[in-house]
Design an enzyme around this catalytic site. Sequence first.
Site, mmCIF file in Angstrom:
data_model
loop_
_atom_site.group_PDB
_atom_site.id
_atom_site.type_symbol
_atom_site.label_atom_id
_atom_site.label_comp_id
_atom_site.label_asym_id
_atom_site.label_seq_id
_atom_site.Cartn_x
_atom_site.Cartn_y
_atom_site.Cartn_z
ATOM 1 N N LEU A 215 -0.280 -0.074 -4.090
ATOM 2 C CA LEU A 215 -0.821 0.473 -2.653
ATOM 3 C C LEU A 215 -1.815 1.812 -3.003
ATOM 4 O O LEU A 215 -1.534 2.731 -3.464
ATOM 5 C CB LEU A 215 0.324 0.885 -1.957
ATOM 6 C CG LEU A 215 0.171 0.727 -0.279
ATOM 7 C CD1 LEU A 215 -0.250 -0.584 0.060
ATOM 8 C CD2 LEU A 215 1.387 1.335 0.303
ATOM 9 N N HIS A 216 -3.159 1.538 -2.666
ATOM 10 C CA HIS A 216 -3.958 2.631 -2.722
ATOM 11 C C HIS A 216 -5.252 2.690 -1.732
ATOM 12 O O HIS A 216 -5.739 3.848 -1.777
ATOM 13 C CB HIS A 216 -4.608 2.648 -4.312
ATOM 14 C CG HIS A 216 -5.849 1.645 -4.319
ATOM 15 N ND1 HIS A 216 -5.439 0.301 -4.408
ATOM 16 C CD2 HIS A 216 -6.846 1.918 -4.545
ATOM 17 C CE1 HIS A 216 -6.632 -0.277 -4.625
ATOM 18 N NE2 HIS A 216 -7.455 0.643 -4.606
ATOM 19 N N ARG A 217 -5.620 1.905 -1.157
ATOM 20 C CA ARG A 217 -6.656 1.903 -0.151
ATOM 21 C C ARG A 217 -6.603 2.766 1.032
ATOM 22 O O ARG A 217 -5.502 2.818 1.651
ATOM 23 C CB ARG A 217 -6.853 0.454 0.113
ATOM 24 C CG ARG A 217 -7.447 -0.509 -0.749
ATOM 25 C CD ARG A 217 -8.057 -1.879 -0.246
ATOM 26 N NE ARG A 217 -8.688 -2.517 -1.369
ATOM 27 C CZ ARG A 217 -9.811 -2.581 -1.765
ATOM 28 N NH1 ARG A 217 -10.630 -1.500 -1.396
ATOM 29 N NH2 ARG A 217 -10.433 -3.168 -2.778
#
Length: 381
Positions: A215-217
């Site tokens: 998860l990074h956006r």
Amino acid sequence: MLRPYRIVCVIAARPNLMKMAPLLRAFAPPETQVETILVHTGQHYDSDMDAQFFSALELAQPAYRLEVGSASHAVQTAEVMRRFEPVLEQTVPSAVLVVGDVNSTLACALTAAKREIPVLHVEAGLRSFDRSMPEEINRVLTDQLSELLFTSEASGTSNLLREGVAAHRVHFVGNVMIDTLLRQLPGAPSAEQVLLQAHLAGFVADGAPYALLTLHRPANVDDPQRLRALMTAMVKLSEEMPVLFPLHPRTRNMLKHYGLAELMDAPRLACLPPQSYQNMLGLMKSACVVLTDSGGVQEETTALRVPCLTLRDNTERPVTVSEGSNAIAGRDPAVILALCRDILRYGGKVGRIPQYWDGHAAGRVASITTHWLQNRRERRS
């Protein structure tokens, strides 16, 4: 004797390294008559992980490091352009090759185009049709600036033709990232070995199902309500099977910033430090399900035929859904949990390997590019 063709190749972030490594190998044989010059813009940079990736991917160190660093989209793009132009003045390349869709991709393409240097774009034509994503702006504009456009899936070719790109400039070659995956997969450790390195031996029982989360956006991690909802869903999922969560630095910072750090302490949710590429392959290949907002992970899980749930409302890589193992789960926690439970109970879709995801995409890029360079030199002489 004619001098070799010189191509300046641009990388900016870890996913770029996986795409560029096979391209540099494909251009290396003397018969291609191509000299490659690697430029690292430093848009995303972690000294420890950077060194690991260069070593694992058998990449020589860049000839130029621009060390741009983090900033707003406008400032970062401008700074890459400012620092990249002197490189072009010094190297006088036959072409500039860019990959992917980060700010550096567009910045270097624009700088080259302004100096009338042909741009080659690998991974062209991908579209999410969501202009709120900065990457979508970068993709569309880079493609309009490019002389040769290499697509990884048929939808990319269709998108470019619909946008008015001349057919002779577009080449469907397959996915260079899968070239790297297939080369690296035999050396990937088991999930047990990765957990042992992280001092989590026994966290997943031998052969037991587990979920892998990335998860990074910004759309997911910069919104406190959305981040809380997604992480709360992952804590609930961890009650049914262990969840392994290699934490992107941005995500870790946002969890702390929004006061959500306690969600990382769930007993069956293991927050891991950023992992090497081979470690990530090891975790992916044995997962029951991978949950992600990463485009690259959607492709990798399709190549590995591991069920994937994309935590977004769209994807720029539709072949991973239409042919591969990916499904668009969106961001509704109830839907995400229901899909995970179905996969745990019945097994998820594994799909099939898309066309030209065969480990030879970079060779096709090199062959087409070399032929194009030769023809261009003949026309100009």
